[in-house]
Motif scaffolding. Structure first.
Motif, mmCIF file in Angstrom:
data_model
loop_
_atom_site.group_PDB
_atom_site.id
_atom_site.type_symbol
_atom_site.label_atom_id
_atom_site.label_comp_id
_atom_site.label_asym_id
_atom_site.label_seq_id
_atom_site.Cartn_x
_atom_site.Cartn_y
_atom_site.Cartn_z
ATOM 1 N N ALA A 24 0.896 -1.535 0.193
ATOM 2 C CA ALA A 24 -0.294 0.080 0.038
ATOM 3 C C ALA A 24 0.918 1.482 0.192
ATOM 4 N N ILE A 25 0.549 1.805 -0.818
ATOM 5 C CA ILE A 25 1.109 3.372 -0.154
ATOM 6 C C ILE A 25 -0.414 4.400 0.522
ATOM 7 N N PHE A 26 0.510 4.897 1.784
ATOM 8 C CA PHE A 26 0.332 6.102 2.026
ATOM 9 C C PHE A 26 0.470 7.763 1.752
ATOM 10 N N LEU A 27 -0.667 8.203 1.642
ATOM 11 C CA LEU A 27 -0.324 9.270 1.657
ATOM 12 C C LEU A 27 -0.893 10.654 2.635
ATOM 13 N N PRO A 28 -0.142 11.210 3.712
ATOM 14 C CA PRO A 28 -1.034 12.154 4.577
ATOM 15 C C PRO A 28 -1.470 13.060 3.829
ATOM 16 N N GLY A 29 -2.045 13.520 4.555
ATOM 17 C CA GLY A 29 -3.608 15.021 4.004
ATOM 18 C C GLY A 29 -1.959 15.785 3.643
ATOM 19 N N GLY A 30 -2.450 16.725 2.220
ATOM 20 C CA GLY A 30 -1.815 17.584 1.400
ATOM 21 C C GLY A 30 -2.767 18.802 0.590
ATOM 22 N N SER A 31 -2.197 19.790 -0.473
ATOM 23 C CA SER A 31 -2.891 20.913 -0.971
ATOM 24 C C SER A 31 -2.560 20.504 -2.012
ATOM 25 N N HIS A 32 -1.375 19.943 -2.191
ATOM 26 C CA HIS A 32 -0.767 20.011 -3.965
ATOM 27 C C HIS A 32 -0.756 18.511 -4.645
ATOM 28 N N PRO A 33 -1.234 19.004 -5.810
ATOM 29 C CA PRO A 33 -1.489 17.511 -6.531
ATOM 30 C C PRO A 33 0.002 16.364 -6.957
ATOM 31 N N VAL A 67 -7.150 24.273 -3.883
ATOM 32 C CA VAL A 67 -5.638 23.405 -4.212
ATOM 33 C C VAL A 67 -4.656 24.180 -4.273
ATOM 34 N N ARG A 68 -2.871 24.123 -4.143
ATOM 35 C CA ARG A 68 -1.639 24.629 -4.247
ATOM 36 C C ARG A 68 -1.408 24.803 -5.490
ATOM 37 N N SER A 69 -1.330 23.650 -6.552
ATOM 38 C CA SER A 69 -1.125 24.628 -8.023
ATOM 39 C C SER A 69 -1.908 23.385 -8.503
ATOM 40 N N LYS A 70 -1.749 23.651 -9.880
ATOM 41 C CA LYS A 70 -2.576 22.663 -10.789
ATOM 42 C C LYS A 70 -4.137 22.843 -11.269
ATOM 43 N N ALA A 71 -4.512 24.269 -10.391
ATOM 44 C CA ALA A 71 -5.188 24.239 -10.172
ATOM 45 C C ALA A 71 -6.237 24.515 -11.336
ATOM 46 N N GLU A 72 -6.137 24.632 -12.736
ATOM 47 C CA GLU A 72 -6.762 24.738 -13.823
ATOM 48 C C GLU A 72 -7.210 22.714 -14.212
ATOM 49 N N ILE A 73 -6.015 21.975 -13.349
ATOM 50 C CA ILE A 73 -6.019 20.760 -13.674
ATOM 51 C C ILE A 73 -7.281 20.112 -13.156
ATOM 52 N N TYR A 74 -6.920 20.670 -11.942
ATOM 53 C CA TYR A 74 -7.955 19.582 -10.718
ATOM 54 C C TYR A 74 -9.169 21.327 -10.311
#
Length: 199
Positions: A24-33, A67-74
């Protein structure tokens, strides 16, 4: 030439392990894609069976920061880190069946321990795992996830979201604040769980 104190802090905080296959891959929280994008790439390359994005809204805020980056995609109407990360994963080729979200936590410790609750509820057997996190967040994530999953063998794969790296953190005020803040939080949060961990 770096002083030894810089070198020692850098080695401690910036964990960066060799890539290997895990359960498994764990992803701790954040706002960067960049975090879930990298996790999606690793999933597509066969490095893991499941991805566990984590976190609701940070305890430091009363709403999701955006969203901190790539907000035009996400550009979804996201209300939590988990919701945002899940969308990024799906848009990058991860099937919904491989994503197991945890959306109640508000800080790193709960990212780890509530992810454990979700894994146990699903009855998943996780013996090996990877944490994909911000580079300067690596040591604290490893420490807390290892406490939540004492029988799991972990590796850490860092992502550089803020241009704060092992080689440059001490050259800017933001880098110094973030890295020394992590050093402090590692100590404070370790104290909370060390007795249970050593039982």
């Amino acid at each position: 030439m770096q002083s030894r104190i810089i070198t020692d802090i850098s080695k401690y905080i910036f964990v960066d392990d060799e890539l290997q296959k895990v359960d498994a891959i764990f992803l701790p929280g954040g706002s960067h894609p960049e975090q879930p994008e990298y996790a999606a790439l690793l999933y597509r390359e066969g490095y893991a069976k499941w991805i566990i994005p984590s976190s609701g809204v940070s305890v430091k805020r009363d709403k999701w920061p955006g969203v901190r980056s790539k907000a035009e995609i996400y550009d979804g109407d996201y209300h939590s880190d988990c919701e945002f990360f899940t969308d990024v994963l799906l848009k990058n080729g991860v099937p919904a069946s491989a994503v197991i979200g945890e959306n109640k936590s508000g800080h790193t410790r709960d990212n780890a321990f509530l992810s454990r609750v979700v894994i146990d509820e699903k009855g998943l057997e996780v013996k090996t795992a990877m944490i994909v996190c911000k580079a300067f967040h690596a040591r604290r994530c490893l420490m807390l996830y290892q406490m939540a999953f004492p029988d799991v063998s972990f590796i850490v794969r860092p992502v550089h979201c803020y241009n704060i790296t092992k080689d440059n953190w001490y050259t800017t005020e933001e880098g110094i604040d973030r890295v020394l803040g992590e050093l402090t939080r590692c100590g404070n949060q370790f104290v909370v769980d060390i007795k249970n961990y050593l039982k």
